[in-house]
Every structure is written in C-alpha cells, then in structure tokens.
Write a protein that holds these residues in place. Structure first.
Motif, PDB file in Angstrom:
ATOM      1  N   GLU A 259      31.951  86.991 -23.018  1.00  0.00           N
ATOM      2  CA  GLU A 259      31.080  87.615 -22.031  1.00  0.00           C
ATOM      3  C   GLU A 259      31.375  89.107 -21.907  1.00  0.00           C
ATOM      4  O   GLU A 259      30.456  89.942 -21.877  1.00  0.00           O
ATOM      5  CB  GLU A 259      31.262  86.931 -20.669  1.00  0.00           C
ATOM      6  N   VAL A 260      32.661  89.458 -21.853  1.00  0.00           N
ATOM      7  CA  VAL A 260      33.043  90.871 -21.736  1.00  0.00           C
ATOM      8  C   VAL A 260      32.623  91.645 -22.989  1.00  0.00           C
ATOM      9  O   VAL A 260      32.072  92.748 -22.906  1.00  0.00           O
ATOM     10  CB  VAL A 260      34.555  91.002 -21.496  1.00  0.00           C
ATOM     11  N   LEU A 261      32.880  91.057 -24.156  1.00  0.00           N
ATOM     12  CA  LEU A 261      32.519  91.730 -25.397  1.00  0.00           C
ATOM     13  C   LEU A 261      31.021  91.967 -25.492  1.00  0.00           C
ATOM     14  O   LEU A 261      30.566  93.020 -25.955  1.00  0.00           O
ATOM     15  CB  LEU A 261      33.007  90.903 -26.593  1.00  0.00           C
ATOM     16  N   GLU A 262      30.227  90.994 -25.046  1.00  0.00           N
ATOM     17  CA  GLU A 262      28.782  91.177 -25.035  1.00  0.00           C
ATOM     18  C   GLU A 262      28.374  92.272 -24.058  1.00  0.00           C
ATOM     19  O   GLU A 262      27.519  93.098 -24.361  1.00  0.00           O
ATOM     20  CB  GLU A 262      28.088  89.868 -24.659  1.00  0.00           C
ATOM     21  N   LYS A 402      24.547  72.995 -14.812  1.00  0.00           N
ATOM     22  CA  LYS A 402      24.286  74.392 -15.170  1.00  0.00           C
ATOM     23  C   LYS A 402      25.564  74.990 -15.759  1.00  0.00           C
ATOM     24  O   LYS A 402      26.651  74.803 -15.227  1.00  0.00           O
ATOM     25  CB  LYS A 402      23.850  75.191 -13.948  1.00  0.00           C
ATOM     26  N   GLY A 403      25.425  75.684 -16.866  1.00  0.00           N
ATOM     27  CA  GLY A 403      26.586  76.321 -17.484  1.00  0.00           C
ATOM     28  C   GLY A 403      26.731  77.740 -16.995  1.00  0.00           C
ATOM     29  O   GLY A 403      26.608  78.015 -15.802  1.00  0.00           O
ATOM     30  N   GLN A 404      26.996  78.668 -17.923  1.00  0.00           N
ATOM     31  CA  GLN A 404      27.076  80.073 -17.550  1.00  0.00           C
ATOM     32  C   GLN A 404      26.288  80.871 -18.588  1.00  0.00           C
ATOM     33  O   GLN A 404      26.582  80.864 -19.767  1.00  0.00           O
ATOM     34  CB  GLN A 404      28.526  80.548 -17.508  1.00  0.00           C
ATOM     35  N   ASP A 405      25.246  81.537 -18.115  1.00  0.00           N
ATOM     36  CA  ASP A 405      24.415  82.310 -19.028  1.00  0.00           C
ATOM     37  C   ASP A 405      25.226  83.475 -19.580  1.00  0.00           C
ATOM     38  O   ASP A 405      25.847  84.224 -18.825  1.00  0.00           O
ATOM     39  CB  ASP A 405      23.183  82.848 -18.302  1.00  0.00           C
ATOM     40  N   LEU A 406      25.190  83.614 -20.898  1.00  0.00           N
ATOM     41  CA  LEU A 406      25.876  84.753 -21.513  1.00  0.00           C
ATOM     42  C   LEU A 406      24.950  85.967 -21.580  1.00  0.00           C
ATOM     43  O   LEU A 406      23.754  85.832 -21.725  1.00  0.00           O
ATOM     44  CB  LEU A 406      26.328  84.368 -22.925  1.00  0.00           C
TER      45      LEU A 406
END
Length: 406
Positions: A259-262, A402-406
């Motif tokens: 997530e951080v890299l994106e 629900k997951g976590q949207d990237l």
C-alpha cells in the motif's frame, strides 16, 4: 527420447532443469539458456547429471531462431518473463519447434493478463503442425487440470469454482516476493475481475477477503480475491460456470508495504525521468527487493493450493475440494528452491512430458483444461506434488468480508 531447451534461469527455471534431469528416460538432452549464461552454469553445477548451457536474448527473435535451428530441439520450455512469450513463440514457428510456457503474455507497457495475443497464434501453430501449451505452471496450470479432473470424475455439470492459493511460508523479510517482483506486484495491484453470470465483473484489488482454514494443519489465513489468468480460459472452456473466483493469501506486513509503495508511486509501470535517465519505478523497486531465487534457504512452512468446485452429479448438488500441500524446506532439500518455484516448475516439467510422450501432442494452441487430466494427475503424484480430493458439505461457503482496497 527428446531434446529440450529451457529458456530462463530464475527460480522456476532452476526447478525445471532439476526435475527434467531427474527423468532421463524422457529428457535425454537438456540445454538451459538465458541472457546471462553464468546463471545457467550455476544451476547446471547443482545437478549431478550433465546439462548444457547457452546464452540467448529471448527478445531477439532472429537470435533465438538461430539457436533453435542449430540445436533442433523437440520442445522449448519457456520460463522466461511473460513479456517474452510472443517472441519465443515466433522463434518456435520459425524453427518448427513445439512450445510450452507457465504464464500468459503480458505487454511490457500495460498491466494486462490476457490470452488473446497467444490465442491469436492458433492457426499458425495448427498450420505448422506444432503444439503450443499455455500456462503449464501451478496457477495457471495444475489448477486448470484440477478443475477438469473434478469435472470429469465427480460432476455432470460444474457451476461454481473457487481457486485458493495459500502460501503459509515465512522467509523472514518484512517485504519480499516469492517470484519475479515486477510480475508479482503488477499482478497483485491490478483491478480484480471475477466471472459471474456470463461476464467478468471488475472490483478494486483486495476489496474482498475471506478467512480460510487449510487442511492438514497448514493453518488459517486471510485470502483476498484477485484476478488470475486461468479464470479467462476456464470461463471460456466451462460454459456452465456461473461464478469463478481466484483467492490468494497475503500477510498484513506484505499488504501494508504494498500500500505504501503504491501510494508513493513505486509500483508504477510508466517511465519517469531521474537524473537525466528514464527509469520505470517498478523495475527499480525489483532491483531493491530480495532475489526470489535466494529465498529457499530462509523459507519455512507450507503452501496449500487447490480448487473448490460446486456443481451437480445425478441431479444432486455436490462440492469437491482438490488440493496440494507443499513443504518449503523439503523443496529446498530436493532442488535448492522454495515451494513457490517448485510448484510452478514441476508442472512445467510434467506438461513437457505430456507433450513429448504424445498424451497432449496435437497441432494448435491449447490451455491445460483442454487436455486429458488423468496422465498429468498421475505424474503430479509421482514427481513431487501429491494431491488430495475430499467432498465438502453442500452447505459450505467461503465467509466473505470487505477487504482493503489498494
């Protein structure tokens, strides 16, 4: 019996070379080729039986064609990068050689995992009397065969498919990929697509999560819905499928780093200018991450990859689960590689064996589910990837959140 050329000297290429060398009755002459021949020589030094090596640029069709014409192999096993699939297929057509790969073509400048470019070669390979077998890894590959095997032996009609890929291994790094970092990150961060009611439905990546309890005490893991290329071919070749989904496990540390890299642009595939040079962020990131081929000595734990199929048999609803469990440390002891490379490399060898022995040899371009699953499944048990099939309660459903949207 046969001469093969293996193109690619990464983690999977090493496993393919090891496993082909173990089956000397089929693979009588093995040449391992890569852009960096020193990598080939290092792999060859691990193998007791002599194999030959060569340098070749798989992007250069003329250079690769010349190698194939000089060597005249019976088959090319392509375990190079997916970007190189079409150039290798072109060289095989030029030289009159059968072709096999483990992942579908992906354009370098577009994160698209589609078979359309390779399916377009159907007429060319058929006219040449050559066979091209696509996606002979684990997923895609073994999972396609698992689905076909279940459909053949346990169902009159298949209606739903869930492919579940759990890697319960631990390599000790806070963030690393188990295969080529560039391909892995492009795959994971792409929009999710799943098959439902005759069409693909697009959702954000990682936006659906389920908790899955693996059999044989592998453990309980969060699995996230994502797109994987076998859904494209399976939904085409099993027209009764109402829903088909692919799920993969990810740890919290991996997802947070991704997530951080994106967010800071490090997973981008478009070139950016840096100090007067054009660089692609994701390619630079790949250079910073641990080489997947070095993870073998560090990785402990097991993988659990399989297919849950729901359908009907004799008018009754039925749910079957077919899976393989693979131990990272056992793989390293056998072929000096972790289980992710092993589970891809062994099916590549078996798919090659299917072609060379004539089980799957026919002109044209084929996906794994279009072939008779039985001899392949027999060899899975024989060559290091034993499988188990169990019947689940018809009421079984993945508990999706629900997951976590990237």
């Amino acid at each position: 019996m046969a001469k093969v050329i293996i193109i690619g000297a990464g983690g999977v290429g090493a496993v393919v070379a090891h496993k082909c060398a173990q089956v000397e009755s089929v693979f009588t002459d093995i040449l391992l080729a890569s852009r960096t021949e020193d990598k080939c020589k290092a792999i060859a030094a691990q193998i007791e039986r002599p194999i030959r090596t060569a340098r070749v640029d798989a992007d250069n069709v003329a250079e690769l064609t010349a190698l194939l014409q000089a060597e005249q192999p019976d088959l090319v096993i392509n375990v190079a990068l997916p970007y190189q699939d079409l150039s290798i297929m072109d060289a095989c057509l030029n030289a009159g050689v059968d072709y096999l790969d483990t992942a579908n073509y992906e354009p370098l400048d577009t994160a698209k995992f589609e078979y359309k470019w390779q399916w377009a070669y159907q007429d060319k390979f058929a006219a040449a009397g050559l066979t091209a077998l696509l996606g002979s890894g684990f997923d895609p590959g073994a999972t396609n065969v698992f689905t076909t095997y279940l459909a053949k032996h346990y169902f009159d009609e298949v209606e739903e498919l869930d492919i579940i890929d759990v890697n319960g291994g631990d390599h000790g790094y806070p963030f690393a990929t188990n295969f080529n970092p560039e391909i892995n990150i492009r795959e994971v961060s792409a929009e999710c697509r799943h098959w439902e009611n005759g069409e693909f439905v697009t959702t954000p990546p990682m936006s659906k999560m389920a908790r899955f309890e693996c059999p044989e005490a592998v453990g309980s893991y969060n699995i996230y819905r994502m797109y994987h290329e076998e859904l494209e071919s399976l939904s085409k070749h099993f027209p009764t499928l109402r829903r088909a989904q692919f799920w993969m496990s990810f740890g919290d540390s991996y997802l947070k780093h991704l997530e951080v890299l994106e967010n800071v642009g490090m997973t981008g595939i478009e070139p950016v200018e840096f100090q007067g040079q054009q660089i692609v962020p994701i390619q630079f990131l790949a250079k910073l991450l641990p080489d997947p081929s070095t993870l073998g000595p560090r990785t402990k734990g097991r993988t659990c990859i399989g297919c849950i199929v729901r359908g009907k048999k004799d008018g009754r609803e039925r749910v079957m689960y077919l899976y393989n469990i693979c131990d990272h440390e056992a793989c390293y002891r056998e072929v000096q590689s972790q289980a992710i490379s092993y589970t891809t490399g062994v099916p590549a060898m078996i798919g090659a064996k299917m072609l060379l022995e004539g089980h799957w040899k026919r002109p044209g371009v084929w996906n794994m589910e279009q072939c008779d699953p039985d001899p392949f499944m027999e060899d899975m048990n024989r060559y290091g990837l034993p499988w188990t099939v169990v019947e689940l309660d018809p009421g079984f459903r993945l508990d999706v959140h629900k997951g976590q949207d990237l």
